[in-house]
Design an enzyme around this catalytic site. Structure first.
Site, PDB file in Angstrom:
ATOM      1  CG  ASP A  46       4.017  -4.254   9.170  1.00 15.29           C
ATOM      2  OD1 ASP A  46       3.839  -5.373   9.860  1.00 15.29           O
ATOM      3  OD2 ASP A  46       4.441  -4.379   7.962  1.00 15.29           O
ATOM      4  CE1 TYR A  51       8.069  -4.959   3.510  1.00 13.52           C
ATOM      5  CE2 TYR A  51       7.071  -3.681   5.187  1.00 13.52           C
ATOM      6  CZ  TYR A  51       7.078  -4.834   4.521  1.00 13.52           C
ATOM      7  OH  TYR A  51       6.021  -5.522   4.722  1.00 13.52           O
ATOM      8  CG  HIS A 109       8.962 -10.583   5.174  1.00 10.33           C
ATOM      9  ND1 HIS A 109       9.626  -9.642   4.996  1.00 10.33           N
ATOM     10  CD2 HIS A 109       7.780 -10.560   4.539  1.00 10.33           C
ATOM     11  CE1 HIS A 109       8.805  -8.761   4.219  1.00 10.33           C
ATOM     12  NE2 HIS A 109       7.707  -9.445   4.130  1.00 10.33           N
TER      13      HIS A 109
END
Ligand code: A2P
Length: 281
Positions: A46, A51, A109
């Site tokens: 994931d 990120y 998200h």
């Protein structure tokens, strides 16, 4: 791991544990962590655009001996993605960075970015339409959302052609989000649990340590097992090789009903979820 899968509402199988990479820095740290995870037997990784580690994650997958088709790979559209066109570009960028021509799962998200607080419904509908198009074109095997509460999902379902298959939320004994979990269940949406260790804070709770001792397991394995026995899909994160290995050794024991109930009583003992309607990002 392959037989240890849930089935999504579109028939796609998804491995019951995923390897989390939130807060895993790009470069060698993310690269080595993902290589180690694949070696340890994870087949579900994931990541997310925000990120900042998609390139290293993609490189690690390519360099591993594991066939891409055996790996369930997820990424997510960040809060700066507001329109249909933005979403198209974000999808292309994630695929490019991950060096793959498809993703197994792609998520919105957050439901309510600070930058669209007055019109998040329109933003989500537009982004979802782009995601649906990519799904129909075969770029995604499954699609879903993250951090959505029932009112965000209700709004999305008003215009969605395709129902989300997954809702990924912050979930551990410390913050069980029961109403949201019930909503997901009612709608056939798999609940993925990010930060199943309460970002590590749960591992310091005495009750978790005591239960772990009883089974000869680690506190992390107990927290992950709790998640699995609830029917959730935990996404433990680690950059430490021994922990990466440890966190997937959870299919050889079962917590008793009493111990599950004791863990259920740990609400509020460790870090809780962020309210998606009040985020500053
Ligand atoms: P690290 O990445 O340095 O190994 P969560 O998945 O709930 O977000 O928790 C991630 C945090 O928990 C990270 O700080 C990670 O540290 C730590 N962690 C992950 N697995 C274990 C484990 N088996 N034992 C102790 N800490 C762990």
């Amino acid at each position: 791991m392959q037989n240890k899968a849930y089935k999504l509402n579109n028939g796609i199988e998804i491995p019951k544990i995923g390897f989390g990479t939130w807060q895993t820095p790009d470069g060698d740290v993310a690269y080595q962590a993902v290589r180690k995870a694949l070696e340890a037997g994870y087949r579900h990784i994931d990541t997310a655009a925000i990120y900042g580690n998609e390139e290293s994650v993609g490189q690690a997958i390519r360099d591993s001996q594991v066939d891409r088709r055996e790996i369930f790979l997820t990424s997510k559209a960040w809060n700066d993605i507001h329109t249909f066109e933005d979403a198209k570009a974000a999808i292309a960028e994630s695929l490019h960075k991950l060096k793959t021509d498809y993703l197994d799962l792609y998520l919105i998200h957050w439901p309510n970015p600070a930058s669209v607080r007055e019109n998040w419904q329109t933003r989500n509908a537009q982004v979802w339409r782009a995601i649906e198009e990519a799904y129909e074109a075969g770029q995604f095997k499954a699609i879903g959302v993250s951090n959505f509460h029932p009112h965000h999902l209700d709004a999305l379902l008003e215009t969605a052609k395709i129902k989300p298959q997954v809702n990924q939320i912050y979930l551990s004994p410390s913050d069980q989000q029961e109403g949201l979990v019930r909503y997901n269940e009612k709608h056939g949406i798999v609940t993925e649990a990010y930060s199943p260790l309460g970002t590590g804070s749960l591992l310091e709770v005495d009750e978790v340590k005591d239960i772990a001792k009883k089974y000869g397991k680690s506190p992390a394995q107990v927290a992950i097992r709790w998640s699995l026995q609830k029917g959730f899909l935990p996404l433990p994160k680690s950059v430490t090789p021994a922990r990466i290995f440890d966190n997937i050794q959870v299919f050889d024991f079962e917590l008793s009903q009493d111990d599950m109930a004791a863990l259920d009583r740990l609400k509020g003992t460790a870090k809780g979820a962020t309210n998606p309607d009040a985020t500053q990002f």
